[in-house]
Design a protein around this motif. Structure first.
Motif, PDB file in Angstrom:
ATOM      1  N   LEU A  54      12.032  -0.796   0.878  1.00  0.00           N
ATOM      2  CA  LEU A  54      10.744  -0.863   1.707  1.00  0.00           C
ATOM      3  C   LEU A  54       9.999   0.275   1.576  1.00  0.00           C
ATOM      4  N   SER A  55      10.637   1.483   1.587  1.00  0.00           N
ATOM      5  CA  SER A  55       9.933   2.650   1.295  1.00  0.00           C
ATOM      6  C   SER A  55       9.073   2.699  -0.121  1.00  0.00           C
ATOM      7  N   PHE A 100       4.171   2.259  -3.097  1.00  0.00           N
ATOM      8  CA  PHE A 100       3.322   1.500  -4.125  1.00  0.00           C
ATOM      9  C   PHE A 100       2.113   1.237  -3.913  1.00  0.00           C
ATOM     10  N   ALA A 101       1.932   0.494  -2.568  1.00  0.00           N
ATOM     11  CA  ALA A 101       0.680   0.242  -1.875  1.00  0.00           C
ATOM     12  C   ALA A 101      -0.130   1.413  -1.755  1.00  0.00           C
ATOM     13  N   ALA A 102       0.517   2.525  -1.290  1.00  0.00           N
ATOM     14  CA  ALA A 102      -0.249   3.851  -1.105  1.00  0.00           C
ATOM     15  C   ALA A 102      -0.641   4.143  -2.401  1.00  0.00           C
ATOM     16  N   ARG A 103      -0.150   4.116  -3.357  1.00  0.00           N
ATOM     17  CA  ARG A 103      -0.871   4.710  -4.958  1.00  0.00           C
ATOM     18  C   ARG A 103      -1.807   3.735  -5.120  1.00  0.00           C
ATOM     19  N   SER A 131      -0.517  -8.109  -0.570  1.00  0.00           N
ATOM     20  CA  SER A 131      -0.010  -8.358  -1.844  1.00  0.00           C
ATOM     21  C   SER A 131       0.601  -7.488  -2.692  1.00  0.00           C
ATOM     22  N   ALA A 132       0.338  -6.251  -2.666  1.00  0.00           N
ATOM     23  CA  ALA A 132       0.816  -4.997  -3.250  1.00  0.00           C
ATOM     24  C   ALA A 132       2.288  -4.724  -2.953  1.00  0.00           C
ATOM     25  N   VAL A 133       2.334  -4.832  -1.626  1.00  0.00           N
ATOM     26  CA  VAL A 133       3.821  -4.739  -0.872  1.00  0.00           C
ATOM     27  C   VAL A 133       4.618  -5.884  -1.231  1.00  0.00           C
ATOM     28  N   ARG A 134       4.022  -7.051  -1.085  1.00  0.00           N
ATOM     29  CA  ARG A 134       5.000  -8.132  -1.355  1.00  0.00           C
ATOM     30  C   ARG A 134       5.373  -8.120  -2.912  1.00  0.00           C
ATOM     31  N   GLU A 135       4.532  -7.925  -3.553  1.00  0.00           N
ATOM     32  CA  GLU A 135       4.927  -8.034  -5.377  1.00  0.00           C
ATOM     33  C   GLU A 135       5.715  -6.853  -5.684  1.00  0.00           C
ATOM     34  N   SER A 136       6.011  -5.784  -4.718  1.00  0.00           N
ATOM     35  CA  SER A 136       7.014  -4.783  -5.239  1.00  0.00           C
ATOM     36  C   SER A 136       8.232  -4.516  -4.448  1.00  0.00           C
TER      37      SER A 136
END
Length: 140
Positions: A49-50, A55-58, A80-85
């Motif tokens: 999760l972290s 990843f989304a913050a980047r 979408s960035a969070v879910r894909e990573s």
């Protein structure tokens, strides 16, 4: 006389002692090992999760999510960035909330992620507990 000798013999007999000792020690040892495995799984999911939040913050920091984008569009891109990573579980179960806040004149986009963690062992817990974290990303 034979009865007394038989009772004395049973009192000194060691034939089943190892099996009884193993039975007494096995259950607590097994519970301890399964608890370690479950804690390790929870820690792995929390770490993933972290990673997904970072990843989304980047994506926000390098400009792939526009800093001045409307909240709905930015939330969709961040989700979408969070879910894909996220690889530690089912991405469909992620609860993602984004918002904006200003602290000391600096604008931030706030990303909060929550995931319901369930134990593998049935009966250990009836309801999942939630792993959650948040990131504050500067946007201005």
């Amino acid at each position: 006389m034979n009865l007394q000798r038989g009772i004395r013999f049973l009192g000194r007999s060691q034939s089943g002692a190892a099996a009884v000792e193993f039975a007494l020690v096995c259950l607590p040892l097994l519970l301890l090992m399964l608890g370690i495995v479950e804690f390790g799984r929870a820690f792995y999911v929390r770490n993933d999760l972290s990673y997904a939040a970072d990843f989304a913050a980047r994506k926000v920091l390098i400009g792939q999510v526009a800093r001045d984008a409307p909240a709905g569009e930015a939330q969709q891109k961040l989700e979408s960035a969070v879910r894909e990573s996220f690889q530690g579980g089912d991405p469909a179960l992620l609860q993602i909330v984004t918002g904006k806040e200003t602290v000391d004149g600096i604008d931030f986009r706030v990303l909060s992620i929550r995931y319901p963690f369930t134990f593998v062992l049935p009966g250990l817990s009836q309801s999942p507990f939630h792993l959650q974290l948040s990131r504050r990303i500067p946007i201005g």
